[in-house]
Write a protein that holds these residues in place. Structure first.
Motif, short mmCIF file in Angstrom:
data_model
loop_
_atom_site.label_atom_id
_atom_site.label_comp_id
_atom_site.label_asym_id
_atom_site.label_seq_id
_atom_site.Cartn_x
_atom_site.Cartn_y
_atom_site.Cartn_z
N HIS A 98 -97.35 -19.92 70.05
CA HIS A 98 -96.72 -21.09 69.41
C HIS A 98 -96.23 -22.02 70.51
O HIS A 98 -95.62 -21.58 71.50
CB HIS A 98 -95.56 -20.67 68.51
N VAL A 100 -94.02 -25.57 71.27
CA VAL A 100 -93.04 -26.54 70.78
C VAL A 100 -92.96 -27.65 71.82
O VAL A 100 -92.85 -27.38 73.02
CB VAL A 100 -91.66 -25.89 70.58
N THR A 133 -95.10 -26.97 66.87
CA THR A 133 -94.04 -27.76 66.24
C THR A 133 -93.72 -28.91 67.18
O THR A 133 -93.54 -28.69 68.38
CB THR A 133 -92.77 -26.92 65.99
N VAL A 181 -85.79 -23.79 66.41
CA VAL A 181 -87.23 -23.65 66.20
C VAL A 181 -87.78 -22.49 67.02
O VAL A 181 -88.59 -21.69 66.54
CB VAL A 181 -87.95 -24.96 66.53
N HIS A 188 -91.46 -22.97 61.28
CA HIS A 188 -91.57 -24.40 61.58
C HIS A 188 -92.98 -24.79 62.02
O HIS A 188 -93.19 -25.90 62.50
CB HIS A 188 -90.57 -24.77 62.68
N ALA A 189 -93.93 -23.90 61.83
CA ALA A 189 -95.31 -24.15 62.26
C ALA A 189 -95.87 -25.38 61.55
O ALA A 189 -95.72 -25.55 60.34
CB ALA A 189 -96.18 -22.94 61.99
N GLN A 191 -94.94 -28.42 61.72
CA GLN A 191 -93.97 -29.47 61.40
C GLN A 191 -93.85 -30.49 62.53
O GLN A 191 -93.94 -30.16 63.71
CB GLN A 191 -92.59 -28.85 61.14
N TYR A 193 -90.94 -33.07 63.39
CA TYR A 193 -89.58 -33.43 63.01
C TYR A 193 -89.17 -34.73 63.70
O TYR A 193 -89.31 -34.88 64.92
CB TYR A 193 -88.60 -32.32 63.41
#
Length: 286
Positions: A98, A100, A133, A181, A188-189, A191, A193
């Motif tokens: 993941h 971010v 994210t 997150v 929160h995958a 997304q 924001y």
């Protein structure tokens, strides 16, 4: 046990994210990625050398075993796209699960000159296929509050933002959102924001708050961008920033720093830090 890594960990935002992770993800293994590892000796976590300018295979070695990576955008404006590509390609090579990324508020329609590099990075992340994210951070309150003591000393707050509303929040608020997150990335995958402060004062309203706390009049003086640049040059700011800051203000006048979606306060589970508090912190630190 999940392993979280943070690029730019010795920077102002990175340090705050690490601090917030202690409460948001106490069971995680945290790795600080730093260009100069010696500067990370006080962080209290595992440190690995990593530089945005390194090629992907080199960076991939620093990401070995990492589940979730926070890519804090590089500070080298104009070099970000290439540098971020190195990190994203490395994350894919290393099997990061993941990603971010700290982007820019409303990057797809922002008039700010910073937007294209952020949009390019977002596109690279999508193309990588890594679950991700995107945290589109609004303006840090510190970008303005660092100048509040000087405004008090000189009897005026200067800028070129006109009546533009500034949905500011301190770095610590954005750091807390990032830690939220990172602590549960699956929730929160996918997304994107739009993160900004709950309260959006104009510079004139901030000047009124500065005046109240300083106990003396500190009016806001709106200047044409070229005049503001001249003032910043005379104050000794580097040329790049003397030119850029007034242009950012002009973007603010067009609404670039405003958002009323309250996604930041929703993520952190509390209202964002109000203007009175970040004004007080700036004046106290002077």
């Amino acid at each position: 046990m999940t392993t979280i890594a943070i690029t730019g960990a010795t920077g102002q935002l990175g340090r705050l994210v690490l601090q917030s992770l202690k409460t948001r993800a106490p069971g995680a293994t945290v790795i600080a990625l730093a260009r100069t590892p010696a500067k990370a000796a006080d962080l209290g976590v595992t440190v690995r050398p990593a530089d945005y300018t390194q090629d992907a295979p080199t960076l991939a070695a620093a990401l070995a075993g990492v589940d979730t990576l926070l890519l804090i955008s590089s500070s080298e404006i104009g070099q970000r796209e290439a540098q971020h590509r190195h990190v994203i390609d490395a994350a894919k090579l290393a099997g990061v699960k993941h990603l971010v990324y700290t982007s820019l508020l409303h990057a797809e329609r922002s008039p700010l000159s910073l937007a294209p590099e952020h949009l390019a990075t977002e596109a690279m992340i999508r193309a990588s296929g890594i679950p991700a994210t995107v945290l589109r951070n609004g303006w840090y309150a510190e970008n303005y509050s660092a100048g509040f003591p000087a405004a008090v000393a000189h009897g005026a707050l200067l800028g070129s933002a006109g009546e533009g509303r500034l949905a500011l929040a301190p770095r610590a608020d954005y750091a807390e959102a990032a830690a939220t997150v990172l602590a549960d990335p699956a929730a929160h995958a996918g997304q994107v924001y739009e993160l900004a402060g709950d309260t959006a004062p104009t510079l004139a309203e901030l000047a009124a708050e500065i005046s109240r706390q300083a106990g003396k009049p500190v009016p806001y003086k709106n200047l044409p961008a070229d005049e503001y640049t001249a003032v910043l040059r005379s104050a000794g700011l580097p040329e790049g920033w003397a030119v850029a800051l007034p242009q950012f203000d002009l973007g603010a006048a067009q609404g670039a720093l405003f958002d009323d979606g309250h996604q930041l306060s929703t993520l952190i589970g509390r209202p964002t830090t109000p203007p009175a508090a970040y004004v007080a912190a700036a004046l106290k630190a002077a």
